[in-house]
Enzyme design. Structure first.
Site, PDB file in Angstrom:
ATOM      1  N   SER A 177      -8.830   5.394   0.536  1.00  0.00           N
ATOM      2  CA  SER A 177      -9.018   4.110  -0.128  1.00  0.00           C
ATOM      3  C   SER A 177      -8.821   2.978   0.877  1.00  0.00           C
ATOM      4  CB  SER A 177      -8.079   4.011  -1.333  1.00  0.00           C
ATOM      5  OG  SER A 177      -8.406   2.925  -2.144  1.00  0.00           O
ATOM      6  N   ASP A 206     -12.804   8.516   1.103  1.00  0.00           N
ATOM      7  CA  ASP A 206     -13.209   7.512   0.122  1.00  0.00           C
ATOM      8  C   ASP A 206     -12.704   6.119   0.524  1.00  0.00           C
ATOM      9  OD1 ASP A 206     -14.967   7.471  -1.974  1.00  0.00           O
ATOM     10  OD2 ASP A 206     -13.468   7.745  -3.528  1.00  0.00           O
ATOM     11  N   HIS A 280     -12.008   8.903  -7.508  1.00  0.00           N
ATOM     12  CA  HIS A 280     -11.303   8.314  -6.374  1.00  0.00           C
ATOM     13  C   HIS A 280      -9.843   8.748  -6.237  1.00  0.00           C
ATOM     14  CE1 HIS A 280     -10.694   5.232  -3.337  1.00  0.00           C
ATOM     15  NE2 HIS A 280      -9.717   4.693  -4.028  1.00  0.00           N
TER      16      HIS A 280
END
Length: 365
Positions: A177, A206, A280
């Site tokens: 992230s 991600d 996610h």
């Protein structure tokens, strides 16, 4: 307790302005650009069981928690290591926004069981209302990387095995992230703190650059110019297929124009995997003690498969990539790219540029 949940609600509002997610659709057939690279791995390997998705041969430690200032560490950190004597490559992993490093421990154990030492700093304090800026987090991570050569061996000696050592000629930087964006920023030399040794590989999990392309968090990493990341180290980006999906009225956690596809577009060379049916936050542990991570897991769009499958898939890709570059064990990496259907869940892949497998191609920062 009421004030606790008020604090969590405020944090959630802040998170909606910072977080990240994305999607992509690719063919599961072998892409034409891989044909030459994988020609040595023919159809005889299609039925082969890829061992990277299973627990490795090494017994590993439980998470070793090191407090700030203990062993002179600038920030608290978590280490998971093989127990057997040996010298092992290092995976330095930066957690996502306001997520504890301990929330990834099951993923870390999978990677460590294949012969890697995982080092994961903690760059925030639980339930803080105003977390560090991303620029501050990048500097904190840089200081932790610079700590590795001086003190990591002492932690391994005291808490694991005197005969276990870290091979600091083979250090991969990774992050999830916002932490994925921080990993890119460090690899691109954007920190004010100069790293005192070479980073050998980069894995973005991600990664997210901000709420949208007009509101990137500082420093701005994405340029929106294809092939603008001129890195001499091997790179891979691993994204989720459901990250860019809106969860009812809640914005996506990884908007498509600031997440994994855009990061890959800007690499000059590298590989890109998309775990299509997962979201996610689904690489985190099944049971989370951090209320922020629990709340975010509910807010972000998720697939219906078990999180163990997501962790096996993500961990297996990371291991295959690291084995190919750090140990010259390319077969499983190439086989996976040629036959993504061998993964535990639906996986798509793309690649550009030339593969570089020499660990000496390290980026001096």
């Amino acid at each position: 307790m009421g004030s606790l949940w008020v604090s969590i609600s405020i944090i959630m509002i802040l998170m909606l302005t910072i977080l990240d997610y994305s999607e992509a659709e690719f063919s599961t057939t072998t892409p034409s650009f891989l044909q030459e690279s994988i020609s040595q791995y023919d159809n005889s390997h299609v039925s082969e069981k890829l061992t990277v998705f299973e627990t490795g041969k090494h017994q590993v430690t439980n998470p070793i928690l090191v407090r700030k200032s203990q062993y002179s560490t600038p920030e608290p950190l978590l280490i998971i290591s093989p127990k057997e004597a040996g010298s092992y490559p290092v995976l330095f992993f930066i957690h996502g926004t306001l997520i504890s490093n301990q929330d990834y421990s099951h993923l870390f154990k999978h990677v460590a069981s294949h012969g890697f030492i995982v080092v994961a700093p903690l760059l925030f304090r639980p339930l803080v209302i105003f977390p560090p800026s991303q620029a501050d987090e990048i500097e904190m991570a840089a200081s932790m990387i610079n700590w590795l050569p001086s003190k990591l061996h002492e932690v391994l000696r005291d808490r694991v095995n005197a005969k276990v050592s870290a091979d600091l000629q083979k250090v991969a930087i990774s992050g999830h992230s916002r932490g994925g964006k921080s990993a890119f920023a460090l690899a691109l030399g954007m920190s004010k703190t100069k790293l005192n040794f070479n980073i050998s590989a980069l894995i973005g999990v991600d990664p997210v650059a901000g709420p949208d392309n007009h509101s990137q968090t500082e420093p701005h990493v994405l340029t929106y110019i294809d092939n603008s990341f001129d890195l001499s180290i091997p790179c891979t980006v691993i994204g989720t297929g459901l990250g860019s999906k809106r969860n009812r009225l809640i914005p996506p956690c990884a908007p498509s124009n600031v997440s994994h596809q855009q990061f890959f577009n800007e690499l000059k060379q590298g590989s890109h995997f998309v775990i299509e049916k997962y979201g996610h936050m689904q690489m985190l542990n099944d049971f989370l003690t951090d209320p922020v991570a629990v709340s975010m897991s509910v807010m972000c769009t998720s697939g219906f498969g078990p999180k163990t499958t997501m962790r096996r898939t993500l961990g297996g890709i990371m291991v295959a990539f690291l084995d190919a570059y750090f140990r010259d064990e390319k077969q499983q990496f190439f086989t996976l790219m040629a036959n993504p259907s061998l993964a535990p869940t639906k996986l798509s892949v793309e690649k550009k540029g030339k593969f570089r497998f020499a660990p000496t191609n390290a980026q001096q920062l």
